[in-house]
Motif scaffolding. Structure first.
Motif, PDB file in Angstrom:
ATOM      1  N   ARG A  52       0.838  -1.210   0.000  1.00 36.83           N
ATOM      2  CA  ARG A  52       0.000   0.000   0.000  1.00 36.83           C
ATOM      3  C   ARG A  52       0.873   1.261   0.000  1.00 36.83           C
ATOM      4  N   ARG A  53       1.937   1.266   0.798  1.00 33.79           N
ATOM      5  CA  ARG A  53       2.810   2.447   0.851  1.00 33.79           C
ATOM      6  C   ARG A  53       3.559   2.652  -0.463  1.00 33.79           C
ATOM      7  N   ILE A  54       3.963   1.571  -1.096  1.00 33.50           N
ATOM      8  CA  ILE A  54       4.649   1.682  -2.382  1.00 33.50           C
ATOM      9  C   ILE A  54       3.691   2.248  -3.435  1.00 33.50           C
ATOM     10  N   ALA A  55       2.468   1.761  -3.449  1.00 32.65           N
ATOM     11  CA  ALA A  55       1.468   2.283  -4.395  1.00 32.65           C
ATOM     12  C   ALA A  55       1.257   3.778  -4.155  1.00 32.65           C
ATOM     13  N   GLN A  56       1.194   4.203  -2.898  1.00 35.14           N
ATOM     14  CA  GLN A  56       1.028   5.623  -2.583  1.00 35.14           C
ATOM     15  C   GLN A  56       2.237   6.435  -3.031  1.00 35.14           C
ATOM     16  N   LEU A  57       3.428   5.889  -2.833  1.00 38.36           N
ATOM     17  CA  LEU A  57       4.645   6.566  -3.292  1.00 38.36           C
ATOM     18  C   LEU A  57       4.584   6.805  -4.795  1.00 38.36           C
ATOM     19  N   LEU A  58       4.194   5.788  -5.543  1.00 38.02           N
ATOM     20  CA  LEU A  58       4.139   5.925  -7.000  1.00 38.02           C
ATOM     21  C   LEU A  58       3.054   6.903  -7.436  1.00 38.02           C
ATOM     22  N   GLU A  59       1.950   6.937  -6.717  1.00 35.66           N
ATOM     23  CA  GLU A  59       0.915   7.932  -7.012  1.00 35.66           C
ATOM     24  C   GLU A  59       1.445   9.345  -6.755  1.00 35.66           C
ATOM     25  N   ASP A  60       2.202   9.512  -5.673  1.00 39.90           N
ATOM     26  CA  ASP A  60       2.791  10.818  -5.364  1.00 39.90           C
ATOM     27  C   ASP A  60       3.803  11.246  -6.428  1.00 39.90           C
ATOM     28  N   VAL A  61       4.593  10.292  -6.901  1.00 39.85           N
ATOM     29  CA  VAL A  61       5.565  10.594  -7.960  1.00 39.85           C
ATOM     30  C   VAL A  61       4.823  11.035  -9.226  1.00 39.85           C
ATOM     31  N   ASP A  62       3.762  10.323  -9.585  1.00 39.99           N
ATOM     32  CA  ASP A  62       2.963  10.709 -10.752  1.00 39.99           C
ATOM     33  C   ASP A  62       2.365  12.102 -10.577  1.00 39.99           C
ATOM     34  N   ALA A  63       1.859  12.374  -9.382  1.00 36.94           N
ATOM     35  CA  ALA A  63       1.231  13.671  -9.120  1.00 36.94           C
ATOM     36  C   ALA A  63       2.237  14.818  -9.191  1.00 36.94           C
ATOM     37  N   ALA A  64       3.499  14.526  -8.901  1.00 40.42           N
ATOM     38  CA  ALA A  64       4.537  15.565  -8.948  1.00 40.42           C
ATOM     39  C   ALA A  64       4.923  15.927 -10.385  1.00 40.42           C
ATOM     40  N   GLN A  65       4.462  15.164 -11.344  1.00 42.17           N
ATOM     41  CA  GLN A  65       4.725  15.407 -12.767  1.00 42.17           C
ATOM     42  C   GLN A  65       6.210  15.608 -13.060  1.00 42.17           C
ATOM     43  N   VAL A  66       7.005  14.669 -12.567  1.00 42.52           N
ATOM     44  CA  VAL A  66       8.449  14.718 -12.818  1.00 42.52           C
ATOM     45  C   VAL A  66       8.732  14.215 -14.226  1.00 42.52           C
ATOM     46  N   ASP A  67       9.925  14.540 -14.707  1.00 43.01           N
ATOM     47  CA  ASP A  67      10.317  14.072 -16.035  1.00 43.01           C
ATOM     48  C   ASP A  67      10.703  12.591 -16.022  1.00 43.01           C
ATOM     49  N   HIS A  68      11.364  12.180 -14.957  1.00 40.33           N
ATOM     50  CA  HIS A  68      11.795  10.784 -14.825  1.00 40.33           C
ATOM     51  C   HIS A  68      11.751  10.377 -13.363  1.00 40.33           C
TER      52      HIS A  68
END
Length: 91
Positions: A52-68
């Motif tokens: 669950r925490r890993i899924a949340q981390l990846l959602e946060d990364v997506d929300a940050a709209q980073v390049d990579h």
């Protein structure tokens, strides 16, 4: 024109499942050490809920709209097939 490159970096997410199902057939080398840590050092309790925490981390990364996004290590604890399948589903 200078372009800013936005990166997200994370490591050591340790998708962790109980190694009980693989014991003792896969209990060799690193798996033996990781399995011992799971039970003797309390890592099973420490990493409980990690999917669950890993899924949340990846959602946060997506929300940050980073390049990579870069993950540099220790995706799983004992490299059990079940751990790797679980990681593939999350990623």
């Amino acid at each position: 024109m200078v372009r800013t490159l936005r990166l997200a970096h994370f490591s050591d997410i340790h998708y962790t499942l109980s190694p009980t199902a693989a014991w003792p057939l896969s209990a060799r080398g690193k798996r033996l050490v990781a399995s011992a840590g799971y039970y003797l050092r309390g890592l099973g309790a420490r990493f409980k809920g990690n999917p669950r925490r890993i899924a949340q981390l990846l959602e946060d990364v997506d929300a940050a709209q980073v390049d990579h996004a870069i993950c540099t290590g220790d995706l799983s604890s004992t490299t059990l097939d079940e751990e790797l399948r679980g990681l593939a589903e999350i990623f």
